[in-house]
Design an enzyme around this catalytic site. Structure first.
Site, PDB file in Angstrom:
ATOM      1  N   TYR A  90      -3.112  -0.646   9.007  1.00  0.00           N
ATOM      2  CA  TYR A  90      -1.293  -0.232   9.765  1.00  0.00           C
ATOM      3  C   TYR A  90      -0.726  -1.479  10.512  1.00  0.00           C
ATOM      4  CZ  TYR A  90      -2.315   4.205   6.887  1.00  0.00           C
ATOM      5  OH  TYR A  90      -2.626   5.023   6.162  1.00  0.00           O
ATOM      6  N   HIS A 112     -11.539   3.474   3.527  1.00  0.00           N
ATOM      7  CA  HIS A 112      -9.547   3.493   2.991  1.00  0.00           C
ATOM      8  C   HIS A 112      -9.862   3.959   1.852  1.00  0.00           C
ATOM      9  CE1 HIS A 112      -5.764   2.606   4.727  1.00  0.00           C
ATOM     10  NE2 HIS A 112      -5.680   3.303   4.125  1.00  0.00           N
TER      11      HIS A 112
END
Length: 261
Positions: free
Chosen positions: A38, A96
């Site tokens: 991010y 992730h």
């Protein structure tokens, strides 16, 4: 684990991100979710530090990206994440995606070492299918604490929910509003009108009814507050059944390396 958290995907402006985290925490949120990819761990850490909330009261999660899943890279990248976040440890550390550099034995063993060293309190995975969870259990000797997946009224993930319920693993919903698609669904609009609330609140209350933790992304105070208000909404059986009956399978996040492809 708090039943509603703040997601920070695409919250890339440092000042806006820090402000949204601070606003959410001071409003009552206690779960903040970020990820290496991010690019905002610094800003998330700034928001946590600025909030009038003790760090020990914040459930903080981040995720290790697919290029960092070799054993040494897991350790090095997580240390970098902690530095950016300004914390000594995170409450939950996710794989992730089971993709690219992911190798169950190597990757999860490194995560277990970090847990043993107190770098993370819990091991999580994201975007795992049941077969990946079974493999993870073989490596770890137990299932990961949580599996974070796309989950909302337009992608109801029955198989993963049944797995989570049967195995006592936390299911965490990213994109619980289907990137705004839920706002235009007649069934959700009907329930929202019945209760005099937003479609977002209906969707988040439905996610909660399914025993799933939602982490909707929000930056402005109005959206952060509207999502928080979903905790006061109690759906009745008719409401839940109406949302259950939405016959769609709209996946918003579908990269080529997604394990369902």
């Amino acid at each position: 684990m708090p039943v509603l958290g703040l997601g920070t995907w695409q919250n890339e402006d440092p000042e806006a991100c820090a402000n949204s985290v601070q606003t959410a925490l001071e409003m009552g949120y206690r779960h903040v979710d970020t990820a290496q990819i991010y690019g905002n761990e610094d800003a998330v850490g700034d928001g946590i530090a600025a909030a009038d909330v003790d760090r020990e009261d914040v459930f903080l999660a981040t995720k290790v990206w697919t290029s960092e899943l070799g054993a040494d890279d897991v350790v090095a990248s997580t240390e970098e994440s902690l530095e950016k976040l300004g914390v000594d440890a995170v409450d939950l550390l996710y794989v992730h995606w089971p993709a690219n550099e992911y190798d169950a034995e190597e990757t999860l063993s490194a995560f277990a070492d970090l847990q043993a060293d107190g770098v993370t309190d819990r091991i999580g995975v994201s975007n795992f299918e049941p077969r990946h969870l079974d493999e993870a259990r073989d490596v770890l000797g137990e299932l990961p604490f949580a599996n974070q997946v796309e989950f909302h009224p337009l992608l109801q993930q029955d198989e993963l929910r049944e797995y989570a319920d049967g195995e006592d693993i936390e299911l965490v919903a990213y994109s619980p509003l289907a990137r705004g698609e839920v706002f235009d669904v007649p069934e959700i609009q009907d329930v929202a009108e019945k209760h005099g609330v937003s479609e977002a609140q209906v969707s988040l209350a439905w996610v909660r009814e399914k025993g799933v933790t939602a982490i909707p992304k929000a930056t402005g105070e109005d959206h952060i507050a509207d999502n928080w208000a979903s905790l006061d909404l109690e759906l009745d059986d008719e409401d839940v059944a109406k949302v259950d009956g939405i016959d769609r399978r709209d996946r918003q996040v579908d990269p080529d390396f997604g394990p369902w492809n």
